[in-house]
Design a protein around this motif. Structure first.
Motif, short mmCIF file in Angstrom:
data_model
loop_
_atom_site.label_atom_id
_atom_site.label_comp_id
_atom_site.label_asym_id
_atom_site.label_seq_id
_atom_site.Cartn_x
_atom_site.Cartn_y
_atom_site.Cartn_z
N MET A 287 0.82 -1.21 0.00
CA MET A 287 0.00 0.00 0.00
C MET A 287 0.86 1.25 0.00
SD MET A 287 -2.90 -1.28 2.74
CE MET A 287 -3.48 0.40 3.06
N SER A 288 2.00 1.21 0.69
CA SER A 288 2.89 2.37 0.76
C SER A 288 3.52 2.69 -0.58
CB SER A 288 3.98 2.11 1.81
OG SER A 288 3.43 1.93 3.10
N PHE A 289 3.56 1.71 -1.47
CA PHE A 289 4.05 1.93 -2.83
C PHE A 289 2.90 2.17 -3.81
CE2 PHE A 289 7.99 0.40 -1.12
CZ PHE A 289 8.97 0.97 -1.92
N GLY A 290 1.69 2.34 -3.29
CA GLY A 290 0.55 2.64 -4.14
C GLY A 290 0.11 1.51 -5.03
N LYS A 291 0.20 0.28 -4.51
CA LYS A 291 -0.13 -0.88 -5.32
C LYS A 291 -1.52 -1.43 -4.99
CE LYS A 291 3.42 -0.84 -7.74
NZ LYS A 291 3.26 -0.64 -9.20
N PRO A 292 -2.26 -1.84 -6.01
CA PRO A 292 -3.49 -2.61 -5.77
C PRO A 292 -3.11 -3.97 -5.22
CG PRO A 292 -3.02 -2.52 -8.12
CD PRO A 292 -2.01 -1.63 -7.45
N CYS A 293 -3.92 -4.49 -4.30
CA CYS A 293 -3.55 -5.72 -3.60
C CYS A 293 -4.66 -6.76 -3.65
CB CYS A 293 -3.22 -5.41 -2.14
SG CYS A 293 -1.89 -4.20 -1.90
N ILE A 294 -4.30 -7.97 -4.05
CA ILE A 294 -5.20 -9.11 -4.00
C ILE A 294 -4.93 -9.85 -2.70
CG2 ILE A 294 -5.74 -11.35 -5.03
CD1 ILE A 294 -5.13 -10.16 -7.75
N ILE A 305 -6.75 -2.27 4.52
CA ILE A 305 -6.64 -1.93 3.10
C ILE A 305 -7.46 -0.69 2.77
CG2 ILE A 305 -8.57 -3.29 2.20
CD1 ILE A 305 -6.40 -4.31 0.08
N GLY A 306 -6.96 0.09 1.83
CA GLY A 306 -7.65 1.31 1.44
C GLY A 306 -8.78 1.07 0.46
N ASP A 307 -8.63 0.08 -0.41
CA ASP A 307 -9.64 -0.24 -1.42
C ASP A 307 -9.82 -1.74 -1.47
OD1 ASP A 307 -10.91 -0.81 -4.02
OD2 ASP A 307 -10.63 1.34 -4.39
N ALA A 308 -11.02 -2.21 -1.21
CA ALA A 308 -11.29 -3.64 -1.05
C ALA A 308 -11.75 -4.33 -2.32
CB ALA A 308 -12.33 -3.84 0.05
N ARG A 309 -11.63 -3.68 -3.47
CA ARG A 309 -12.20 -4.25 -4.69
C ARG A 309 -11.51 -5.52 -5.15
NH1 ARG A 309 -12.84 1.14 -8.37
NH2 ARG A 309 -11.57 2.06 -6.71
N LEU A 310 -10.28 -5.77 -4.69
CA LEU A 310 -9.56 -6.97 -5.12
C LEU A 310 -9.51 -8.05 -4.04
CD1 LEU A 310 -6.56 -5.46 -7.13
CD2 LEU A 310 -8.73 -6.34 -7.99
N LEU A 311 -10.23 -7.87 -2.95
CA LEU A 311 -10.27 -8.88 -1.91
C LEU A 311 -11.14 -10.06 -2.37
CD1 LEU A 311 -10.60 -6.86 1.42
CD2 LEU A 311 -8.55 -7.48 0.13
N LEU A 333 -7.03 -0.18 -11.86
CA LEU A 333 -5.96 -0.60 -10.95
C LEU A 333 -5.20 0.60 -10.39
CD1 LEU A 333 -4.54 -3.77 -12.74
CD2 LEU A 333 -6.11 -3.66 -10.78
N VAL A 334 -4.96 1.60 -11.20
CA VAL A 334 -4.25 2.79 -10.72
C VAL A 334 -5.06 3.49 -9.64
CG1 VAL A 334 -3.36 5.07 -11.34
CG2 VAL A 334 -2.97 3.12 -12.86
N GLU A 335 -6.37 3.59 -9.84
CA GLU A 335 -7.25 4.21 -8.85
C GLU A 335 -7.22 3.42 -7.54
OE1 GLU A 335 -12.03 4.78 -8.02
OE2 GLU A 335 -11.34 4.35 -10.05
N ILE A 336 -7.27 2.10 -7.64
CA ILE A 336 -7.23 1.25 -6.44
C ILE A 336 -5.91 1.46 -5.70
CG2 ILE A 336 -7.18 -1.13 -5.60
CD1 ILE A 336 -9.06 -1.84 -7.92
N GLY A 337 -4.79 1.48 -6.44
CA GLY A 337 -3.49 1.70 -5.82
C GLY A 337 -3.38 3.05 -5.15
N THR A 338 -3.97 4.07 -5.78
CA THR A 338 -3.93 5.42 -5.21
C THR A 338 -4.68 5.48 -3.89
OG1 THR A 338 -3.76 6.43 -7.40
CG2 THR A 338 -4.55 7.83 -5.62
N ASN A 340 -5.14 2.96 -1.89
CA ASN A 340 -4.33 2.23 -0.91
C ASN A 340 -3.22 3.10 -0.35
OD1 ASN A 340 -5.79 -0.15 -0.98
ND2 ASN A 340 -4.48 -1.14 -2.50
N LEU A 341 -2.58 3.89 -1.23
CA LEU A 341 -1.52 4.78 -0.77
C LEU A 341 -2.07 5.84 0.17
CD1 LEU A 341 1.34 5.90 -0.81
CD2 LEU A 341 0.80 7.08 -2.95
N GLU A 342 -3.22 6.38 -0.15
CA GLU A 342 -3.83 7.39 0.73
C GLU A 342 -4.11 6.81 2.11
OE1 GLU A 342 -7.26 8.52 -1.49
OE2 GLU A 342 -6.15 9.87 -2.85
N LYS A 343 -4.59 5.57 2.14
CA LYS A 343 -4.84 4.92 3.44
C LYS A 343 -3.53 4.66 4.17
CE LYS A 343 -7.47 2.78 6.53
NZ LYS A 343 -8.25 1.58 6.14
#
Length: 360
Positions: A287-294, A305-311, A333-338, A340-343
């Motif tokens: 998340m600190s690198f702004g990555k979407p996470c599964i 997690i900041g964005d749960a769309r990939l859980l 994916l970029v939006e999801i990563g962003t 996550n970084l904000e969180k």
């Protein structure tokens, strides 16, 4: 100030530890203790990081009486090669903690995971947990969900358990782009890259990840698995699974902090397919690198997690496959990563240190 003590250093600091906090154990490959100690230092707390229990003999601790003993992972203090020696070590450890408490040392325990990951000696795990919980003046968890498990499981009053999230990794070096990172790793520029980064241990489900990835179609797909090996047998299994698919890259070995950016910036999605977990530093790192996470919906992951769309649902046998396959088709994916970084930015180490100091 922060100092790291190894076994040979144990006696050197006798008499210099009053009014300080001892944090243990400290692992080279896990930056949590170092980042916490540095943040505490900025709050005026003097700390020593101790690599193992016997780096400072309990008798030494009894003589110098640090103000606070802050315990983290308990496995090094009870898990040995066989059940009998583990039991003896457990008893000695708990007696030492009792002695420290009697002479006025404040004991704090952060529960990173309720159960030992490999579930080795579960009865001793439970005995150690209950003993340390009873002897601690305060217990820390990283999320409300873990507190809800810890309180009834260890018969703790809720007011004895503080919720303090782990801090982020936003200060890690991050100055190379995707193209350079992929060149360094030998990955095609146009590939869709999944990444697992972390200790290669069985409970992290890396073998299932490789097996699932191999069922995906697409020559443009890549899976990178990287991290320090904890088990040679498991490492051989991972290598064997990857051997017949050129799209899979397995790199076992220590990865320095400055090298993490290469792996993170080379990937499209980070995958953390835990079999069991309570709190995850690897998730905060991604998340600190702004990555979407599964990730599976277990432990404190949904809270972190900041964005749960990939859980995905860990009880769905096709859950991981659906998440991997679906990720390759997403345009957000970029939006999801962003998000996550904000969180991740909200998990500030200075805030963590202020809250931890209040517990001390």
């Amino acid at each position: 100030s922060t100092n790291v003590l190894n076994h040979a250093d144990g006696v050197r600091y006798v008499g210099a530890m009053k009014d300080i906090t001892v944090l243990m154990p400290h692992y080279r490959a896990n930056p949590y203790q170092r980042l916490l100690a540095d943040a505490l230092a900025r709050q005026g707390v003097r700390t020593f990081l101790v690599s193992h229990w016997d780096a400072i003999d309990p008798r030494t601790l009894l003589r110098v009486r640090p103000q606070v003993l802050h315990l983290q992972w308990l496995e090094p203090y009870y898990s040995r090669s066989n059940a009998f020696s583990s039991f003896c070590t457990t008893v000695a450890f708990l007696v030492a903690l009792l002695s420290l408490r009697i002479v006025g040392v404040r004991i704090v325990w952060t529960v990173h995971n309720v159960h030992h990951h490999e579930r080795r000696y579960p009865a001793l795990n439970a005995l150690t947990n209950h003993g340390v919980a009873m002897l601690s003046h305060a217990v820390v968890t990283h999320s409300a969900s873990i507190k809800h498990v810890v309180c009834p499981d260890m018969h703790l009053r809720p007011d004895k358990v503080a919720i303090i999230p782990a801090g982020n990794f936003c200060n890690y070096r991050n100055d190379i782009g995707r193209a350079q990172a992929r060149t360094l790793l030998g990955l095609p520029a146009n590939a869709f890259v999944f990444l697992f980064l972390g200790h290669l241990r069985r409970y992290k489900g890396v073998d299932a990840l490789i097996e699932t990835f191999k069922t995906l179609r697409g020559e443009e797909l890549r899976l990178v698995v990287a991290g320090e090996r904890a088990d040679d047998t498991y490492m051989r299994r991972l290598s064997a699974l990857a051997r017949h698919d050129d799209r899979v890259m397995v790199r076992g070995g220590f990865i320095a902090d400055d090298e993490i950016q290469t792996f993170m910036n080379a990937c499209d999605v980070v995958v953390l397919p835990y079999v069991a977990i309570d709190s995850s530093g690897s998730l905060l790192l991604a998340m600190s690198f702004g990555k979407p996470c599964i990730c599976p919906v277990i432990g404190s992951i949904p809270e972190t997690i900041g964005d749960a769309r990939l859980l995905y649902d860990p009880h769905d046998k096709q859950g991981l496959w659906k998440a991997l396959s679906g990720a390759t088709q997403r345009s957000d994916l970029v939006e999801i990563g962003t998000r996550n970084l904000e969180k991740a930015r909200t998990f500030d180490w200075d805030i963590v240190a202020v809250q931890t100091k209040d517990v001390y």
